[in-house]
Design an enzyme around this catalytic site. Structure first.
Site, mmCIF file in Angstrom:
data_model
loop_
_atom_site.group_PDB
_atom_site.id
_atom_site.type_symbol
_atom_site.label_atom_id
_atom_site.label_comp_id
_atom_site.label_asym_id
_atom_site.label_seq_id
_atom_site.Cartn_x
_atom_site.Cartn_y
_atom_site.Cartn_z
ATOM 1 N N LYS A 120 0.846 -1.195 0.000
ATOM 2 C CA LYS A 120 0.000 0.000 0.000
ATOM 3 C C LYS A 120 0.882 1.246 0.000
ATOM 4 O O LYS A 120 1.892 1.298 0.720
ATOM 5 C CB LYS A 120 -0.905 -0.041 1.233
ATOM 6 C CG LYS A 120 -1.943 1.060 1.331
ATOM 7 C CD LYS A 120 -2.827 0.829 2.556
ATOM 8 C CE LYS A 120 -3.903 1.869 2.726
ATOM 9 N NZ LYS A 120 -4.753 1.596 3.912
ATOM 10 N N SER B 179 -9.364 1.518 3.028
ATOM 11 C CA SER B 179 -8.577 2.341 2.134
ATOM 12 C C SER B 179 -7.554 1.536 1.343
ATOM 13 O O SER B 179 -6.973 2.011 0.381
ATOM 14 C CB SER B 179 -7.851 3.425 2.940
ATOM 15 O OG SER B 179 -6.982 2.843 3.911
ATOM 16 N N SER C 24 -9.710 -0.913 7.258
ATOM 17 C CA SER C 24 -9.152 -0.896 5.913
ATOM 18 C C SER C 24 -8.428 -2.175 5.516
ATOM 19 O O SER C 24 -8.149 -2.375 4.338
ATOM 20 C CB SER C 24 -8.192 0.295 5.762
ATOM 21 O OG SER C 24 -8.880 1.512 5.958
#
Length: 601
Positions: free
Chosen positions: A78, A152, A176
């Site tokens: 990420k 996210s 997330s």
């Protein structure tokens, strides 16, 4: 011919049998990545040439297959987690910087032989659970491009579910690392806060952020977590693990009841949640309704309370000069922190502690909570039309977990009646039950029979199965100071012992309070012909090496012998030499040491 999903167990088997090399796998990753229609998944992919070079270097320096724990395993990161050589942007181009070093978790995974394939898209500054808040576009569900991928950690989930990464790293503040797992038919490993260090991670809410792992199976995710975890002095929120156990038999699973069952009209999710409850029951769990209300109120504090100020604290200087560079929804959320006061922050902290105390009554009912990962899902268009309210729907059952210091594992629970969209559930338990949660999570995933990622027909490999008791563990029955909550229980939990069950001995055992022992200890002896009601014992399992060390420390007149249990089985456990109980107080009528101790207070 490679399978659709590049799960860890399958790749390790291919390497062991010399049916593939890391270079073969990387070439497949390159081809799959290029062919994937959703171009919003990556922010910065590693170039094809650099990927091939990384595979070749690994093979040259470590030529023996599987000579490192993650030898030749591709993974994505990420883009709020540093990878040396790649920019970190948090999905905000104006914020981008070039890190000089890997984040601690990335460094550990690379040292274990894993190969980074790129930095993935996310809700900007990890603020959102839907995946649409990025200038790089909105990654989509691998099952329907009209639907959100979840956020996210949006791109991280898609890379695994699409079949071009074995695992990926996400982060989780409000859910997330779990919501995208549900929307893409994956496992989401959400560790106890502090178990994986956050050094080199851009914070969202620094006090509760967790690095997470998306994987095809629970076994894969746990294996990867074990490589990445460990105390890091550079992270002020890093913690040394203090492993906790859960019963393996007679496990009490808390489920939603009455008014707290909210699915926002999505009957398909509710139906599969109920099916997961029945699967847990079929696996031997006792199903216990619990009151979710105090957990829900704690969850609301994360966005409606002063914790939103942590999001501003993370980017305060940049926000002051670059407010226009923020996604409009992210900007509105972070700007909402400007009016928060120190008084509100303390009052919020006080309320959280009050709610923590209230939830203790619910934890007294259940060992584990089984919750919907998300109560519903939405299309990208629906989410963009009402971005804050609908995003909050996704977090209804996730937002409390880090605030209340819990471990969680999100798992697939099946597909809707049309076989179209996946549904997931999450197991939640108190801090450092990470390993103890894994066997049930794995068993539930296997019973759901929903495959892995976009391969809905995939059979989960036996090699990734999580055993309730590892093969190298040895059972032992304890009767006194080693019982749960007693002074010497740490001698079992410290080396990673696991509580298997609470039960009773056969009828022919007596219990005595041994005089002069510190801490106080009982002596249990077998007396053939004695007809009692049996004595309370706990059966634990210890790693083989720890078992030997444990037994070596047992002081006379205690020792280890074979104990008959009330179900007719036998197990190694504590017995006392008969001479030592001569003249000692007979406490058999109490039914066990715990009851005797309680009678003295």
């Amino acid at each position: 011919m490679l399978p659709i999903m590049l799960d860890l167990a399958t790749l390790k088997a291919l390497y062991a049998e010399r049916k593939a090399t890391p270079l073969d796998i990387i070439q497949a990753v390159i081809e799959r990545r290029a062919a994937w229609p959703d171009k919003a998944v990556f922010i910065t992919p590693v170039s094809d040439e650099a990927l091939r070079s990384a595979a070749q270097t690994l093979m040259a320096e470590h030529p023996e297959p599987n000579s490192l724990p993650l030898w030749g395993i591709p993974f994505a990161v990420k883009d709020n987690i540093d990878v040396a050589g790649l920019p970190t942007t948090a999905a905000c181009p104006a914020f981008a910087y070039q890190p000089s070093a890997d984040a601690t978790v990335v460094a550990r995974l690379r040292a274990a032989g894993a190969i980074v394939i790129g930095k993935t898209n996310l809700d900007q500054f990890a603020t959102g659970l839907n995946g649409t808040r990025s200038p790089h576009g909105a990654p989509r569900s691998v099952f329907d491009a009209d639907y959100v991928s979840g956020g996210s950690s949006s791109g991280s989930a898609v890379t695994v579910a699409a079949g071009f990464a074995t695992f990926s790293l996400g982060t989780d503040t409000a859910g997330s690392g779990r919501v995208p797992a549900m929307f893409n038919n994956l496992v989401g490993i959400k560790p106890t806060p502090g178990l994986l260090p956050n050094t080199g991670v851009i914070p969202a809410c620094k006090s509760v952020d967790c690095v997470t792992i998306f994987a095809a199976t629970v076994g894969d995710g746990v294996a990867i977590r074990k490589v990445a975890e460990g105390f890091d002095a550079a992270d002020p929120f890093s913690r040394r693990a203090n492993w906790a156990n859960l019963p393996i038999t007679s496990l009490r699973v808390g489920v939603l009841d009455g008014a707290e069952r909210e699915f926002f009209g999505n009957a398909e999710v509710e139906k599969l949640y109920d099916a997961a409850i029945e699967n847990a029951r079929a696996l031997g769990a006792t199903i216990v309704p619990f009151d979710y209300a105090p957990f829900r109120e704690a969850a609301a504090l994360l966005y409606d309370g002063p914790w939103v100020a942590e999001r501003l604290a993370a980017v305060e200087d940049f926000f002051a000069t670059n407010e226009a560079d923020f996604d409009p929804t992210v900007r509105a959320i972070i700007a909402g922190a400007k009016g928060k006061t120190a008084v509100e922050a303390f009052n919020g902290k006080y309320r959280l502690e009050e709610l923590r105390r209230i939830t203790e009554a619910e934890w007294a009912k259940a060992d584990v909570l089984l919750l919907p990962t998300s109560p519903t899902t939405y299309t990208v268009a629906e989410m963009q039309a009402d971005p804050i309210r609908r995003n909050s729907h996704f977090g209804r059952y996730t937002n409390f977990v880090n605030l209340l210091d819990c471990a969680a594992i999100a798992i697939p629970a099946g597909f809707d009646s049309a076989g179209h969209l996946p549904v997931g559930v999450t197991l939640v338990a108190p801090a450092f039950t990470d390993d103890a949660l894994a066997p049930l999570a794995d068993a539930l995933h296997r019973r759901a029979a929903s495959g892995m990622g976009r391969d809905k027909a995939a059979i989960l490999p036996e090699a990734s199965k999580v055993s309730a008791v590892p093969d190298a563990f040895i059972p032992i029955a304890v009767v006194g100071a080693h019982l749960t909550g007693m002074p010497l229980n740490h001698e079992l939990t410290g080396p990673g012992g696991r509580l298997l069950r609470s039960c009773r001995t056969g009828a022919d055992y007596q219990l005595f309070a041994l005089p002069g022992t510190v801490p106080p200890k009982p002596g249990m002896v077998q007396k053939p012909g004695f007809a009692g009601a049996g004595l309370e014992v706990e059966v634990w399992a210890l790693p083989a090496a720890a078992f030997g060390q444990f037994v070596a420390r047992i002081p006379a007149p205690l020792g280890i012998g074979k104990i008959g249990l009330d179900d007719g089985s036998t197990v190694s456990g504590f017995l006392c030499e008969a001479h030592a109980v001569a003249g000692a107080q007979d406490i058999t009528h109490h039914g066990g040491w715990r009851n005797f101790i309680a009678s003295r207070t």
